[in-house]
Design an enzyme around this catalytic site. Structure first.
Site, PDB file in Angstrom:
ATOM      1  N   GLU A  89       0.817  -1.210   0.000  1.00  0.00           N
ATOM      2  CA  GLU A  89       0.000   0.000   0.000  1.00  0.00           C
ATOM      3  C   GLU A  89       0.853   1.263   0.000  1.00  0.00           C
ATOM      4  O   GLU A  89       2.037   1.239   0.334  1.00  0.00           O
ATOM      5  CB  GLU A  89      -0.940  -0.019   1.204  1.00  0.00           C
ATOM      6  CG  GLU A  89      -0.219  -0.260   2.508  1.00  0.00           C
ATOM      7  CD  GLU A  89      -1.167  -0.626   3.652  1.00  0.00           C
ATOM      8  OE1 GLU A  89      -1.955  -1.580   3.513  1.00  0.00           O
ATOM      9  OE2 GLU A  89      -1.121   0.059   4.673  1.00  0.00           O
ATOM     10  N   CYS A 109       6.985  -7.225   6.954  1.00  0.00           N
ATOM     11  CA  CYS A 109       8.161  -6.672   7.626  1.00  0.00           C
ATOM     12  C   CYS A 109       8.592  -7.650   8.706  1.00  0.00           C
ATOM     13  O   CYS A 109       7.767  -8.243   9.376  1.00  0.00           O
ATOM     14  CB  CYS A 109       7.805  -5.324   8.253  1.00  0.00           C
ATOM     15  SG  CYS A 109       9.205  -4.496   9.041  1.00  0.00           S
ATOM     16  N   CYS A 113       7.918  -4.767  15.453  1.00  0.00           N
ATOM     17  CA  CYS A 113       7.617  -3.774  16.494  1.00  0.00           C
ATOM     18  C   CYS A 113       6.248  -4.089  17.101  1.00  0.00           C
ATOM     19  O   CYS A 113       5.292  -4.377  16.381  1.00  0.00           O
ATOM     20  CB  CYS A 113       7.632  -2.361  15.918  1.00  0.00           C
ATOM     21  SG  CYS A 113       9.249  -1.899  15.271  1.00  0.00           S
ATOM     22  N   CYS A 116       3.049  -2.193  15.792  1.00  0.00           N
ATOM     23  CA  CYS A 116       2.928  -1.905  14.355  1.00  0.00           C
ATOM     24  C   CYS A 116       2.230  -3.035  13.608  1.00  0.00           C
ATOM     25  O   CYS A 116       2.566  -4.209  13.748  1.00  0.00           O
ATOM     26  CB  CYS A 116       4.316  -1.677  13.761  1.00  0.00           C
ATOM     27  SG  CYS A 116       4.290  -1.387  11.993  1.00  0.00           S
ATOM     28  N   GLY A 156       7.343  -2.162   5.647  1.00  0.00           N
ATOM     29  CA  GLY A 156       8.705  -2.652   5.407  1.00  0.00           C
ATOM     30  C   GLY A 156       9.775  -1.832   6.086  1.00  0.00           C
ATOM     31  O   GLY A 156       9.538  -0.711   6.532  1.00  0.00           O
ATOM     32  N   GLU A 157      10.950  -2.418   6.146  1.00  0.00           N
ATOM     33  CA  GLU A 157      12.123  -1.732   6.695  1.00  0.00           C
ATOM     34  C   GLU A 157      13.051  -1.446   5.506  1.00  0.00           C
ATOM     35  O   GLU A 157      13.685  -2.366   4.979  1.00  0.00           O
ATOM     36  CB  GLU A 157      12.797  -2.631   7.750  1.00  0.00           C
ATOM     37  CG  GLU A 157      14.175  -2.194   8.186  1.00  0.00           C
ATOM     38  CD  GLU A 157      14.288  -0.712   8.556  1.00  0.00           C
ATOM     39  OE1 GLU A 157      13.492  -0.216   9.352  1.00  0.00           O
ATOM     40  OE2 GLU A 157      15.197  -0.056   8.025  1.00  0.00           O
ATOM     41  N   LEU A 212      12.683   5.834  17.163  1.00  0.00           N
ATOM     42  CA  LEU A 212      13.288   5.575  18.471  1.00  0.00           C
ATOM     43  C   LEU A 212      12.250   4.999  19.437  1.00  0.00           C
ATOM     44  O   LEU A 212      12.417   3.915  19.963  1.00  0.00           O
ATOM     45  CB  LEU A 212      13.889   6.876  19.024  1.00  0.00           C
ATOM     46  CG  LEU A 212      15.106   6.709  19.921  1.00  0.00           C
ATOM     47  CD1 LEU A 212      16.268   6.115  19.151  1.00  0.00           C
ATOM     48  CD2 LEU A 212      15.506   8.041  20.529  1.00  0.00           C
ATOM     49  N   ASN A 287      -1.669   5.699  15.653  1.00  0.00           N
ATOM     50  CA  ASN A 287      -2.847   5.358  14.873  1.00  0.00           C
ATOM     51  C   ASN A 287      -3.341   4.008  15.394  1.00  0.00           C
ATOM     52  O   ASN A 287      -2.701   2.987  15.155  1.00  0.00           O
ATOM     53  CB  ASN A 287      -2.392   5.231  13.404  1.00  0.00           C
ATOM     54  CG  ASN A 287      -3.426   5.715  12.441  1.00  0.00           C
ATOM     55  OD1 ASN A 287      -4.624   5.620  12.691  1.00  0.00           O
ATOM     56  ND2 ASN A 287      -2.961   6.246  11.317  1.00  0.00           N
ATOM     57  N   CYS A 330       0.258   2.203   9.031  1.00  0.00           N
ATOM     58  CA  CYS A 330       1.100   1.266   8.291  1.00  0.00           C
ATOM     59  C   CYS A 330       0.527  -0.138   8.254  1.00  0.00           C
ATOM     60  O   CYS A 330       0.338  -0.753   9.298  1.00  0.00           O
ATOM     61  CB  CYS A 330       2.458   1.170   8.972  1.00  0.00           C
ATOM     62  SG  CYS A 330       3.161   2.750   9.323  1.00  0.00           S
TER      63      CYS A 330
END
Ligand code: SAH
Length: 340
Positions: A89, A109, A113, A116, A156-157, A212, A287, A330
């Site tokens: 997306e 990903c 996290c 996320c 993604g990273e 961070l 979010n 995300c």
């Protein structure tokens, strides 16, 4: 076969030279692809028919496809289907300074996290360079307007797909490509230290943002598994060296999670950690997503946190909220599609 939208101009020049052609053919092809937005080789009228034929035998020009669009006043969210039926997306945002797009760099990903959505569904594969370029081309085509800035902050990273992302940046930054100024391109990473070092050697004027999200290593360990491999202390040192080497200010992203990382002690701790560094802090309203128990910080706590950072002499901003009512966090749209 390689896709033409994933080829840098320099590589296309080498290709034409290898075919016994002049290297300026690459420039002409770039103008067709990125400025005149012509998709068929047969419409590139200053390229001879037989050379068009040769190019089409060596490079395909297939596009990813838009399968869904959701919009509100300032945000448009696109779900794309890739050739192998994976989904990614992108989000278009209208700022007072112009249009910016948030693009994905991987299918899923692996960074995991805790808060996320993208990381809930593991990484399937890297995105190819052309799949990143085409996100921009398709959205521009849809809105019939030029996009002036790009943030690599979607699924993604990006530093985990380093080579393709770097090629992507070079193509969109090329004056004969999409001509998006390096200072209008932002790459966001969760902190892959060796790749940040590598990036500092590229002599690109792009913006680097580092997620961070915690002022100490204990909390960061819990929120971001990457911290177990690359410790906060070393990350901070790497950012210092990056800013010294590139002379570019780094953005520190800090997503505000209610009762987790948003109290006054943590604000002071963050200020102390970043004191004297060439950085600015971007406080991101969380979010909320249906799969995670994390909640966004209360507005009064966000305000207090922000005030403390400012009082401690840091530069900080609070990110404007975009698209919270259209699943624009995300990975939200993709995970809906994959799980339905
Ligand atoms: N992997 C990269 C880029 C993609 S994520 C990175 O970690 O930076 C882009 C940013 O959005 C990161 O700062 C990420 O932590 C943050 N983010 C993830 N989920 C979010 C959510 N639900 N609300 C707000 N920010 C979120």
């Amino acid at each position: 076969m390689r896709n033409i939208y994933g080829i840098k101009r320099k590589d296309l020049e080498d290709y034409f030279i290898s075919k016994g052609e002049k290297k300026y053919k690459a420039l002409q092809v770039f103008e067709w692809l990125y400025q005149k937005k012509v998709r068929k080789y047969s419409e590139m009228t200053n390229i001879k028919k037989d050379l068009q034929e040769v190019i089409s035998n060596d490079f395909d020009n297939k596009f990813i496809t838009v399968v869904m669009k959701q919009e509100d006043k300032l945000t448009k969210k696109y779900l794309f289907k890739l050739e192998d039926d994976n989904y990614i997306e992108a989000v278009l945002m209208e700022h007072n300074y112009g249009l910016s797009i948030c693009v994905s760099s991987e299918v899923g990903c692996n960074m995991g996290c805790a808060f996320c959505e993208s990381g809930r569904l593991k990484k399937v594969r890297n995105l190819e360079t052309h799949e990143m370029v085409e996100q921009i081309l398709l959205v521009e085509d849809d809105i019939k307007k030029r996009i002036s800035s790009v943030v690599i902050m979607g699924i993604g990273e990006p530093l985990d797909n380093y080579d393709n992302v770097l090629d992507f940046i070079k193509i969109i930054n090329d004056a004969k490509g999409l001509a998006i100024g390096a200072r209008h391109i932002t790459l966001s990473t969760c902190g892959l230290i060796p790749k940040i070092v590598e990036l500092s050697n590229e002599e690109l004027q792009i913006n680097l943002a580092v997620s961070l999200h915690a002022p100490n290593t204990q909390l960061r360990d819990k929120l971001m598994p990457i911290n177990r491999a690359y410790k906060l202390k070393d990350l901070i040192q790497t950012i210092k060296e990056y800013t010294e080497k590139t002379n570019r200010r780094v953005t520190i992203e800090y997503v505000m999670l209610d009762g987790v990382n948003d109290n006054e002690t943590q604000a002071l701790e963050l200020a102390k950690l970043l004191k004297g560094m060439n950085v600015y802090v971007n406080l991101i309203p969380y979010n909320e997503t249906s799969h995670m128990e994390f909640k966004k910080s209360k507005p009064e706590n966000l305000k207090k946190f922000y005030d403390i950072l400012i009082k401690q002499g840091l530069t900080a901003t609070t990110r404007k909220e975009f698209g919270s009512n259209i699943d624009a966090a995300c990975g939200q749209l993709r995970s809906k599609e994959v799980e339905s």
